[in-house]
Design an enzyme around this catalytic site. Structure first.
Site, PDB file in Angstrom:
ATOM      1  N   GLY A 180      53.337  65.046  29.351  1.00 23.17           N
ATOM      2  CA  GLY A 180      54.576  65.928  28.867  1.00 23.17           C
ATOM      3  C   GLY A 180      55.162  67.320  29.515  1.00 23.17           C
TER       4      GLY A 180
ATOM      5  N   GLY B  38      58.806  68.747  29.099  1.00 18.87           N
ATOM      6  CA  GLY B  38      58.625  69.186  27.983  1.00 18.87           C
ATOM      7  C   GLY B  38      59.082  70.721  27.609  1.00 18.87           C
ATOM      8  N   GLN B  39      59.086  70.979  26.443  1.00 13.55           N
ATOM      9  CA  GLN B  39      59.500  72.541  26.054  1.00 13.55           C
ATOM     10  C   GLN B  39      58.159  73.337  26.284  1.00 13.55           C
ATOM     11  OE1 GLN B  39      59.717  73.791  22.245  1.00 13.55           O
ATOM     12  NE2 GLN B  39      60.949  75.659  22.753  1.00 13.55           N
TER      13      GLN B  39
ATOM     14  N   ASP C  22      54.699  62.909  32.940  1.00 17.37           N
ATOM     15  CA  ASP C  22      55.814  62.699  31.815  1.00 17.37           C
ATOM     16  C   ASP C  22      56.699  61.345  32.139  1.00 17.37           C
ATOM     17  OD1 ASP C  22      58.251  63.004  29.934  1.00 17.37           O
ATOM     18  OD2 ASP C  22      57.416  65.108  30.047  1.00 17.37           O
ATOM     19  N   ILE C  23      57.331  60.809  31.056  1.00 13.89           N
ATOM     20  CA  ILE C  23      57.933  59.767  31.384  1.00 13.89           C
ATOM     21  C   ILE C  23      59.195  59.850  32.033  1.00 13.89           C
ATOM     22  CG2 ILE C  23      56.690  58.215  29.434  1.00 13.89           C
ATOM     23  CD1 ILE C  23      59.137  58.929  27.713  1.00 13.89           C
TER      24      ILE C  23
ATOM     25  N   ASP D 295      52.915  57.028  31.799  1.00 14.61           N
ATOM     26  CA  ASP D 295      53.351  56.707  30.212  1.00 14.61           C
ATOM     27  C   ASP D 295      52.222  56.999  29.350  1.00 14.61           C
ATOM     28  OD1 ASP D 295      54.257  55.962  27.694  1.00 14.61           O
ATOM     29  OD2 ASP D 295      55.350  54.374  28.319  1.00 14.61           O
TER      30      ASP D 295
ATOM     31  N   TYR E 196      56.560  63.230  11.010  1.00 12.81           N
ATOM     32  CA  TYR E 196      55.982  64.213  11.841  1.00 12.81           C
ATOM     33  C   TYR E 196      54.740  64.652  11.414  1.00 12.81           C
ATOM     34  CZ  TYR E 196      55.781  67.882  15.409  1.00 12.81           C
ATOM     35  OH  TYR E 196      55.311  68.840  16.333  1.00 12.81           O
TER      36      TYR E 196
ATOM     37  N   LYS F 100      51.068  64.461  12.363  1.00 17.23           N
ATOM     38  CA  LYS F 100      50.171  65.322  12.885  1.00 17.23           C
ATOM     39  C   LYS F 100      48.847  65.707  12.091  1.00 17.23           C
ATOM     40  CE  LYS F 100      52.335  66.781  16.592  1.00 17.23           C
ATOM     41  NZ  LYS F 100      51.903  66.685  17.840  1.00 17.23           N
TER      42      LYS F 100
END
Ligand code: SER
Length: 318
Positions: free
Chosen positions: A8, A11-12, A34-35, A52, A143, A147
């Site tokens: 990832g 990502g952010q 990352d993908i 992935d 979500y 988690k």
């Protein structure tokens, strides 16, 4: 010698954590995956690949081939997006973590893993102020359910197989390098982009919705601190509360007005309002402070300044 795999990395969190890890462990030792394509600065400074995490066979080959010793698994579907496709989000968030946990059990070289949890593990029945480390966790979002289940799996693998999986319940993360995608706390990022671009912002949460937030630099430092702490200090085998600061959309808008006096905010709450209403307003992170020395440096004033400068610079370059 550590070889670190970041999943990832586009990502952010990943786009900033990868650079910070490369400064510590050496560019060649931090593999950004990352993908989708990772940002140019990550491509330019060290190894990167399309990978992935759902493809467990490729994942295990990658880990063995590159002699990976630590994994940061940051890929996930965030809260807002997860509500649109609940079962897919559940599948992606859970199966990706299980792939990593199972791999860690099997591949001996992998001796430490980081996986992010979230304030989303809490729900409407959780005490809202100063939410303790150990409290009621009845999340009402897919979500949050993923988690919370993930936290239980981390604790299970840690205890049953004596692994070293570490985790933080991140609050809303604020940054300008890479925009977040599909989260409920994302308004606190979008607001800066629209303030600079249009001098106005339509907020999808009500003005008095307080949520715990943290500037990315604090989050990256906290993550690295947790991962570098001696194993015997880690008393929480599931995930650590990390609170940062708390503010409402109105408070952040008022702070922006100090820099852009004609900035205007309008409120048009949408489906994310009930998600935000189900989450804590502030977090007790004293256990993280005691166990591994969590520190938060950015307050709302500093964060606003740094975000406005960062977003302005970004637009200049485009
Ligand atoms: N920032 C996340 C979200 O809003 C919470 O972990 O989905």
């Amino acid at each position: 010698m550590e070889n670190i795999l970041v999943i990832g990395a586009a990502g952010q969190i990943g786009s900033e954590l990868t650079i910070a890890l490369r400064k510590i462990y050496g560019n060649e030792h931090v593999f950004a995956t990352d993908i989708k394509d990772v940002p140019q600065d990550i491509k330019d400074t060290g190894p990167s690949a399309i990978l992935d995490v759902m493809d467990d066979k490729r994942l295990i080959h990658f880990v063995i081939r590159h002699k990976i010793t630590q994994i940061y698994h940051l890929a996930a579907v965030l809260s807002g997006n997860a509500e649109k496709l609940p079962l897919q989000a559940w599948h992606i968030n859970m199966q990706s973590l299980l792939n990593i946990l199972d791999l860690t059990k099997v591949v001996e070289d992998v001796h430490r893993v980081f996986w992010p949890s979230s304030i989303a593990v809490f729900g409407p029945t959780t005490p809202k102020q100063n939410t303790p480390q150990l409290t009621i966790t009845e999340p009402s979002t897919v979500y949050g359910i993923s988690k919370l289940a993930g936290e239980r799996w981390c604790e299970y693998f840690n205890t049953r197989y004596n692994l070293d999986i570490r985790s933080i319940r991140y609050p809303g993360l604020i940054s300008y390098k890479t925009e977040a995608g599909g989260g409920t706390t994302d308004y606190a990022v979008e607001i800066f982009y629209d303030a600079v671009r249009k001098k106005q912002y339509e907020c999808f949460l009500k003005e008095d919705t307080a949520l715990p937030m943290m500037f990315m630099q604090d989050a990256v430092e906290a993550t690295i601190k947790l991962m570098q702490a001696p194993k015997e200090n880690i008393s929480v085998k599931s995930s650590y509360n990390v609170g940062g600061i708390s503010f409402t959309p109105k408070q952040i808008a008022d702070e922006i007005k100090k820099h852009i006096s004609d900035f205007e905010i309008f409120y048009k709450p949408d489906f994310r309002q009930p998600i935000a209403d189900s989450w804590p307003q502030s977090i007790d992170d004293s256990v993280a402070q005691k166990d591994w020395g969590l520190e938060t440096k950015f307050d709302i004033k500093e964060l606003t300044q740094v975000m406005l400068n960062g977003v302005r610079e970004k637009f200049k370059k485009q």
